[in-house]
Scaffold this motif. Structure first.
Motif, short mmCIF file in Angstrom:
data_model
loop_
_atom_site.label_atom_id
_atom_site.label_comp_id
_atom_site.label_asym_id
_atom_site.label_seq_id
_atom_site.Cartn_x
_atom_site.Cartn_y
_atom_site.Cartn_z
N UNK A 44 11.31 9.71 -25.94
CA UNK A 44 10.42 10.50 -25.10
C UNK A 44 10.96 11.93 -24.98
N UNK A 45 12.28 12.08 -24.89
CA UNK A 45 12.90 13.39 -24.81
C UNK A 45 12.54 14.23 -26.04
N UNK A 46 12.77 13.68 -27.24
CA UNK A 46 12.56 14.50 -28.44
C UNK A 46 11.08 14.78 -28.67
N UNK A 47 10.21 13.84 -28.35
CA UNK A 47 8.78 14.06 -28.61
C UNK A 47 8.19 15.08 -27.65
N UNK A 48 8.65 15.08 -26.42
CA UNK A 48 8.20 16.11 -25.48
C UNK A 48 8.80 17.47 -25.84
N UNK A 49 10.04 17.49 -26.30
CA UNK A 49 10.65 18.75 -26.71
C UNK A 49 9.95 19.31 -27.93
N UNK A 50 9.67 18.45 -28.90
CA UNK A 50 8.95 18.89 -30.10
C UNK A 50 7.59 19.47 -29.74
N UNK A 51 6.86 18.77 -28.88
CA UNK A 51 5.53 19.26 -28.49
C UNK A 51 5.62 20.59 -27.77
N UNK A 52 6.62 20.75 -26.91
CA UNK A 52 6.80 22.00 -26.18
C UNK A 52 7.14 23.15 -27.11
N UNK A 53 8.01 22.88 -28.07
CA UNK A 53 8.36 23.92 -29.05
C UNK A 53 7.14 24.34 -29.86
N UNK A 54 6.35 23.38 -30.30
CA UNK A 54 5.20 23.70 -31.13
C UNK A 54 4.13 24.46 -30.35
N UNK A 55 3.98 24.14 -29.06
CA UNK A 55 2.95 24.77 -28.25
C UNK A 55 3.33 26.17 -27.78
N UNK A 56 4.65 26.44 -27.72
CA UNK A 56 5.08 27.70 -27.12
C UNK A 56 5.80 28.64 -28.08
N UNK A 57 6.09 28.15 -29.27
CA UNK A 57 6.76 28.98 -30.27
C UNK A 57 6.04 28.78 -31.61
N UNK A 58 6.20 29.72 -32.48
CA UNK A 58 5.60 29.62 -33.81
C UNK A 58 6.55 28.80 -34.68
N UNK A 272 12.38 25.00 -18.49
CA UNK A 272 12.14 23.99 -17.45
C UNK A 272 10.74 24.05 -16.85
N UNK A 273 10.16 25.22 -16.76
CA UNK A 273 8.83 25.36 -16.17
C UNK A 273 7.73 25.54 -17.21
N UNK A 274 8.05 25.27 -18.46
CA UNK A 274 7.09 25.39 -19.55
C UNK A 274 6.48 24.02 -19.83
N UNK A 275 5.15 23.97 -19.96
CA UNK A 275 4.48 22.71 -20.25
C UNK A 275 4.47 22.44 -21.76
N UNK A 276 4.52 21.14 -22.15
CA UNK A 276 4.52 19.95 -21.30
C UNK A 276 5.90 19.50 -20.83
N UNK A 277 6.93 20.30 -21.16
CA UNK A 277 8.30 19.96 -20.77
C UNK A 277 8.43 19.78 -19.25
N UNK A 278 7.80 20.67 -18.47
CA UNK A 278 7.90 20.62 -17.02
C UNK A 278 7.35 19.30 -16.46
N UNK A 279 6.18 18.90 -16.94
CA UNK A 279 5.58 17.64 -16.47
C UNK A 279 6.41 16.45 -16.90
#
Length: 315
Positions: A44-58, A272-279
């Motif tokens: 769950x950690x890596x999949x949420x981190x991956x999603x956050x990186x893809x949504x907020x960075x190129x 920490x306050x960036x979605x979906x990482x924050x949720x």
């Protein structure tokens, strides 16, 4: 002598930011890996981190589960194959300390590059909804009267949960059977099928089952009750000083240069306050507990010493 209750109690030095940090990291492609099987806390950690990186960075990010040997497979990959340019990072927990102590030859945290501690994650004990145990007191009383009969599932043989059970057995004068898996998700599947009496894991691992009523939370192994579960007592309230918070952090391969490690840490500290990482971390009842490379390495030294002393006390 190892003092009960000091097992990886986190030093909550908080350092958070409000938005994603403009930084040299991540690169265009990133692999985030874990030793945990799909569905577990590391997954769950890596999949949420991956999603956050893809949504907020190129960035093109991928999650990779390198399962086996209670973390040995993942650690060996990091040491022997992963490039040190920041394109591969590993999500880590106390498993990366425990397994090398129990299995000499497995790469240790000193062989890799500590980058950052991100969260602390409280350990809990939960049962199936059809369990005869409505309270942790009933669970303990039954275990005391029926030594070795109750089963407790854990994420892996080298996980923090195994040490929690050892402390719990010593503190409450009980005997249970420990059933290891290759991740918390696998343990929860077994509990859903009622092949186990209970599981020790984190709220995030079982959040869906707890919310829909399939699982029932009996106790929390920390000083205070969990926000969102105010009716669930801590194990400490029963008079047993067993407190254990799992750290979740990130390692890099050996040979990673200082600037790269600091760049990764800086980016992660601002998320920490960036979605979906924050949720993700809030819904999982985790606590932000950022430590950069040097502080994280010092924390690992202390934690490793505590774990080694505790394991020696069991011999």
């Amino acid at each position: 002598m190892f003092k009960r209750g000091l097992l990886l109690v986190a030093l909550l030095s908080l350092a958070t930011a409000t938005s994603a940090t403009a930084n040299d990291w991540p690169p265009a492609e990133v692999e985030v890996m874990t030793h945990s099987s799909p569905g577990g806390g590391g997954d769950r950690f890596i999949r949420n981190l991956v999603q956050t990186l893809e949504m907020n960075f190129d960035v093109d990010a991928v999650a990779n589960n390198r399962v086996g040997g209670s973390g040995a497979v993942a650690a060996t990959y990091m040491v022997t194959q992963a490039p040190a340019d920041g394109s591969v990072i590993q999500a880590v927990t106390p498993t990366q300390l425990i397994t090398p102590i129990r299995a000499p030859g497995v790469p240790t945290y000193r062989d890799i590059t500590p980058i950052a501690r991100i969260f602390v994650d409280p350990s809990t004990l939960y049962v199936h909804r059809d369990s005869p145990f409505d309270t942790i007191e009933e669970f303990i009383d039954y275990a005391r009267e029926n030594p070795g009969e109750l089963t407790i599932g854990i994420g892996s043989a080298g996980s923090l949960e195994g040490l929690v059970i050892a402390e719990m057995q010593e503190a409450a004068d009980i005997q249970v059977r420990i059933v290891p898996h290759e991740g918390g998700g696998d343990a929860n599947v077994e509990l859903l099928g009622q092949h186990l009496d209970s599981v020790i894991g984190e709220v995030g691992d079982a959040r869906t089952q707890l919310d829909n009523g399939d699982f029932r939370l009996l106790t929390v192994f920390q000083d205070d009750r969990l926000e969102g579960y105010p009716d669930v007592p801590t194990f400490k309230e029963l008079g047993y000083d067993v407190v254990a918070n799992k750290f979740r952090g990130v390692f890099g391969p050996p040979g990673m240069d200082r600037a790269t490690a600091e760049s990764i840490a800086e980016t992660l500290s601002g998320m920490y306050d960036v979605e979906p990482w924050a949720s993700y971390w809030r819904d999982s009842n985790m606590a932000p507990a950022f430590l950069g490379p040097d502080e994280f390495a010092a924390f690992l030294d202390r934690s490793n010493g505590n774990i080694q002393a505790f394991l020696e006390s069991l011999q």
